[in-house]
Motif scaffolding. Sequence first.
Motif, mmCIF file in Angstrom:
data_model
loop_
_atom_site.group_PDB
_atom_site.id
_atom_site.type_symbol
_atom_site.label_atom_id
_atom_site.label_comp_id
_atom_site.label_asym_id
_atom_site.label_seq_id
_atom_site.Cartn_x
_atom_site.Cartn_y
_atom_site.Cartn_z
ATOM 1 N N PHE A 44 -4.905 -4.342 10.899
ATOM 2 C CA PHE A 44 -5.337 -3.220 11.737
ATOM 3 C C PHE A 44 -4.180 -2.255 12.014
ATOM 4 N N SER A 45 -2.961 -2.760 12.028
ATOM 5 C CA SER A 45 -1.788 -1.902 12.175
ATOM 6 C C SER A 45 -1.607 -1.031 10.929
ATOM 7 N N ILE A 46 -1.835 -1.616 9.771
ATOM 8 C CA ILE A 46 -1.775 -0.867 8.504
ATOM 9 C C ILE A 46 -2.784 0.279 8.534
ATOM 10 N N LEU A 47 -4.016 -0.027 8.912
ATOM 11 C CA LEU A 47 -5.066 0.993 8.933
ATOM 12 C C LEU A 47 -4.764 2.085 9.957
ATOM 13 N N LEU A 60 0.844 -1.178 0.000
ATOM 14 C CA LEU A 60 0.000 0.000 0.000
ATOM 15 C C LEU A 60 0.888 1.239 0.000
ATOM 16 N N TYR A 61 0.692 2.111 -0.965
ATOM 17 C CA TYR A 61 1.386 3.394 -1.024
ATOM 18 C C TYR A 61 0.366 4.477 -0.720
ATOM 19 N N LEU A 62 0.654 5.275 0.264
ATOM 20 C CA LEU A 62 -0.245 6.353 0.642
ATOM 21 C C LEU A 62 0.507 7.663 0.490
ATOM 22 N N GLY A 63 0.041 8.514 -0.411
ATOM 23 C CA GLY A 63 0.674 9.802 -0.635
ATOM 24 C C GLY A 63 -0.299 10.916 -0.347
ATOM 25 N N LEU A 64 0.237 12.028 0.071
ATOM 26 C CA LEU A 64 -0.596 13.169 0.398
ATOM 27 C C LEU A 64 -0.141 14.396 -0.366
ATOM 28 N N PRO A 65 -1.087 15.182 -0.839
ATOM 29 C CA PRO A 65 -0.681 16.444 -1.459
ATOM 30 C C PRO A 65 -0.123 17.379 -0.385
ATOM 31 N N GLU A 95 11.408 29.583 -8.633
ATOM 32 C CA GLU A 95 12.489 28.596 -8.584
ATOM 33 C C GLU A 95 12.011 27.177 -8.874
ATOM 34 N N ALA A 96 10.710 26.957 -8.883
ATOM 35 C CA ALA A 96 10.153 25.610 -9.009
ATOM 36 C C ALA A 96 10.534 24.928 -10.324
ATOM 37 N N VAL A 97 10.725 25.680 -11.365
ATOM 38 C CA VAL A 97 11.055 25.095 -12.666
ATOM 39 C C VAL A 97 12.391 24.367 -12.624
ATOM 40 N N SER A 98 13.341 24.881 -11.858
ATOM 41 C CA SER A 98 14.681 24.296 -11.840
ATOM 42 C C SER A 98 14.886 23.305 -10.693
ATOM 43 N N CYS A 99 13.889 23.080 -9.864
ATOM 44 C CA CYS A 99 14.013 22.172 -8.716
ATOM 45 C C CYS A 99 13.237 20.886 -8.973
ATOM 46 N N PRO A 100 13.784 19.755 -8.519
ATOM 47 C CA PRO A 100 13.024 18.504 -8.669
ATOM 48 C C PRO A 100 11.820 18.479 -7.736
ATOM 49 N N VAL A 101 10.792 17.764 -8.144
ATOM 50 C CA VAL A 101 9.605 17.599 -7.313
ATOM 51 C C VAL A 101 9.939 16.599 -6.210
ATOM 52 N N MET A 102 9.595 16.924 -4.979
ATOM 53 C CA MET A 102 9.840 16.023 -3.854
ATOM 54 C C MET A 102 8.502 15.445 -3.404
ATOM 55 N N TRP A 103 8.373 14.131 -3.509
ATOM 56 C CA TRP A 103 7.137 13.462 -3.113
ATOM 57 C C TRP A 103 7.318 12.885 -1.729
ATOM 58 N N ARG A 104 6.262 12.900 -0.952
ATOM 59 C CA ARG A 104 6.261 12.269 0.361
ATOM 60 C C ARG A 104 5.193 11.190 0.345
ATOM 61 N N HIS A 105 5.598 9.986 0.650
ATOM 62 C CA HIS A 105 4.624 8.902 0.670
ATOM 63 C C HIS A 105 4.985 7.895 1.750
ATOM 64 N N LEU A 106 4.027 7.091 2.080
ATOM 65 C CA LEU A 106 4.192 6.030 3.058
ATOM 66 C C LEU A 106 3.986 4.711 2.328
ATOM 67 N N LYS A 107 4.967 3.814 2.434
ATOM 68 C CA LYS A 107 4.874 2.502 1.790
ATOM 69 C C LYS A 107 4.796 1.447 2.889
ATOM 70 N N MET A 108 3.797 0.599 2.807
ATOM 71 C CA MET A 108 3.623 -0.445 3.805
ATOM 72 C C MET A 108 3.396 -1.787 3.123
ATOM 73 N N SER A 109 4.068 -2.806 3.626
ATOM 74 C CA SER A 109 3.867 -4.158 3.125
ATOM 75 C C SER A 109 2.709 -4.788 3.888
ATOM 76 N N VAL A 110 1.667 -5.134 3.169
ATOM 77 C CA VAL A 110 0.494 -5.737 3.785
ATOM 78 C C VAL A 110 0.830 -7.138 4.303
ATOM 79 N N ASP A 111 1.802 -7.792 3.687
ATOM 80 C CA ASP A 111 2.190 -9.140 4.106
ATOM 81 C C ASP A 111 3.023 -9.142 5.385
ATOM 82 N N ARG A 112 3.632 -8.031 5.733
ATOM 83 C CA ARG A 112 4.537 -7.983 6.884
ATOM 84 C C ARG A 112 3.918 -7.380 8.140
ATOM 85 N N GLN A 113 2.721 -6.820 8.038
ATOM 86 C CA GLN A 113 2.074 -6.184 9.178
ATOM 87 C C GLN A 113 0.646 -6.691 9.308
#
Length: 81
Positions: A58-61, A23-28, A37-55
């Motif tokens: 209810f912990s994922i939620l 599960l990848y959860l990203g937020l704007p 300056e935005a044209v010359s800077c890379p976009v930085m994404w923030r996301h949360l990646k969780m393995s459903v098989d490893r947790q």
Amino acid sequence: RASQVIGFMVSLLAARGHRVCTLYLGLPAPCPTPMGEAVSCPVMWRHLKMSVDRQEWFSILACCDFYVEQRAAIRKAFTFG
């Protein structure tokens, strides 16, 4: 709550024979870079990646709810400059 939406989507996928493994959860977030300056800077994404098989499910939620509730603090902690 985010957990209700995610749980509903996963149940719909499961009803159609799909299995969610990761599960990848990203937020704007507002861009920390000034518009000029935005044209010359890379976009930085923030996301949360969780393995459903490893947790437990209810912990994922719970992590999803925490991530959404604390998005401002998370954004601020990872803003460079």
